[in-house]
Structures are given as C-alpha cells and as structure tokens.
Design an enzyme around this catalytic site. Structure first.
Site, PDB file in Angstrom:
ATOM      1  N   HIS A 144      -2.996  -5.278   1.454  1.00 41.84           N
ATOM      2  CA  HIS A 144      -2.392  -5.641   2.736  1.00 41.84           C
ATOM      3  C   HIS A 144      -2.505  -7.152   2.984  1.00 41.84           C
ATOM      4  CE1 HIS A 144      -2.100  -1.485   4.373  1.00 41.84           C
ATOM      5  NE2 HIS A 144      -3.097  -1.277   3.534  1.00 41.84           N
ATOM      6  N   GLU A 175      -0.954  -8.940   5.076  1.00 46.98           N
ATOM      7  CA  GLU A 175      -0.813  -9.271   6.496  1.00 46.98           C
ATOM      8  C   GLU A 175      -2.150  -9.282   7.236  1.00 46.98           C
ATOM      9  OE1 GLU A 175      -0.782  -4.813   6.369  1.00 46.98           O
ATOM     10  OE2 GLU A 175       0.042  -6.403   5.114  1.00 46.98           O
ATOM     11  N   CYS A 184       0.834  -1.204   0.000  1.00 48.27           N
ATOM     12  CA  CYS A 184       0.000   0.000   0.000  1.00 48.27           C
ATOM     13  C   CYS A 184       0.871   1.257   0.000  1.00 48.27           C
ATOM     14  CB  CYS A 184      -0.991  -0.048   1.162  1.00 48.27           C
ATOM     15  SG  CYS A 184      -2.390   1.077   0.946  1.00 48.27           S
TER      16      CYS A 184
END
Length: 199
Positions: A164, A166, A61
């Site tokens: 993202h 994660e 990002c």
C-alpha cells in the site's frame, strides 16, 4: 495521492462513471467482496473490456488479486479481471498480525527505495513472459519464505503492487501511474482517474 500526482480523482461505482475516466485504481480491501460488488454493480465485463482496450489500471494489494489471471487460495466464485498474466497467492504473507514494512528497490522509481507497507498481502507466484517484474522482497534472514517473492509488476499499462504505497505519503508510484494515464489523455489538461470502491 492521485490529486497530488496531478490527476482529478473520482469514485467509480457505476458503468457510466467507469466510462468517464482515463485510468482506474483498484485499491486494497477484501478481494472476494470487491469481486462480488463488481459483478452485482454490472462493472465486471465493462471493466474487463476497458482493460483489454488499454485502460491504465493500478491495483494495490486486493487490486493485484483482482487483476490476476489466476489466484491461489481464492474462493470458487471469485471473479478475475485477467488484466495481468500472473498467478497470485492471496494472504501469502500471513494474517493481519503478520503485517510488516520494508524498503524495496522498484524498477522505474528513482531517488532511492520505496518504503512498503504489507497488510495481509498477496505475492505473485508466477509471472508470464510479458510481465515486467518491478520489485521483489529482499533476500534476508528476516524474510524467510518471502525472500525474492514478486511484489510489484507491470504489463503494458497495468501496474500492481502487493503493498500500500498510499499509507506512507511517498507519491512516486502514483506519479508513475498518473504519467502513464496522462500520455493517453492528451486531450485533457488534468486526467481523470477513478478509484474503485468497496461499496
């Protein structure tokens, strides 16, 4: 996510910490703030130099925005790391309320699509000849103007995604990155991967 992928993770806020890592993750956040912090902590030029020297870097990002050669809709005083020969549009998908999730087929990632979370995300407007496009937004009625936009790229040892990974618990992209770091850090049993922080 990095430790689950086999790396030793540590924060990077100082030049000495940057010098002691085998790879670096530039996380999501606010790219203009991160740019100012890189400059004020004296990390901007050392990081550019390490990237030029082949440091593996993964940006998600805002990390993608920082790694780009050029940014549309950025601030005039925003610094770029020039780690990827791409032109990126900040907040391309819209505001926070326009955040969304979708499944992506990503080149180099096996075992099915990756579930991607986009939060005020950028996209890649243009990619240079040496940039490998890893993923695009699927062409569908729901995608609208975002259809076929580039959202994951790789150039040498520098990776970046507009989303993202994660946030989903899917560690495949992190494992791919850690494998890249490990190939260069053969003298260390567990490679050290730094994560840039916003303060």
């Amino acid at each position: 996510m990095l430790e689950r992928a086999g790396a030793r993770a540590r924060p990077v806020r100082r030049v000495a910490e940057l010098a002691d890592v085998d790879g670096l993750v530039l996380p999501g956040g606010e790219s203009t703030t991160m740019s100012r912090l890189l400059a004020s902590f004296g990390l901007l030029d050392p990081l550019r130099e390490r990237i030029r020297d082949g440091l593996p870097v993964y940006g998600s990002c805002a990390g993608l925005v920082l790694l780009a050669r050029r940014v549309y809709d950025g601030r005039p005083d925003q610094h770029q790391l020039d780690g990827l020969d791409v032109v990126v549009r900040r907040n391309a998908f819209g505001r926070q309320v326009d955040s969304f999730e979708t499944d992506l087929d990503i080149r180099g990632i096996d075992d099915g699509p990756v579930h991607a979370v986009f939060i005020r995300a950028p996209w890649v407007e243009k990619a240079g000849a040496d940039v490998e496009v890893l993923a695009r937004i699927p062409d569908s009625a729901e995608a609208g103007a975002a259809a076929e936009r580039i959202v994951a790229v790789r150039q040498g040892r520098v990776f970046a995604t507009a989303f993202h990974p994660e946030l989903t618990g899917d560690g495949r992209l992190h494992r791919l990155f850690v494998r890249t770091v490990s190939e260069l850090a053969a003298d260390r049993e567990t490679p050290a991967v730094g994560e840039g922080t916003a303060g």
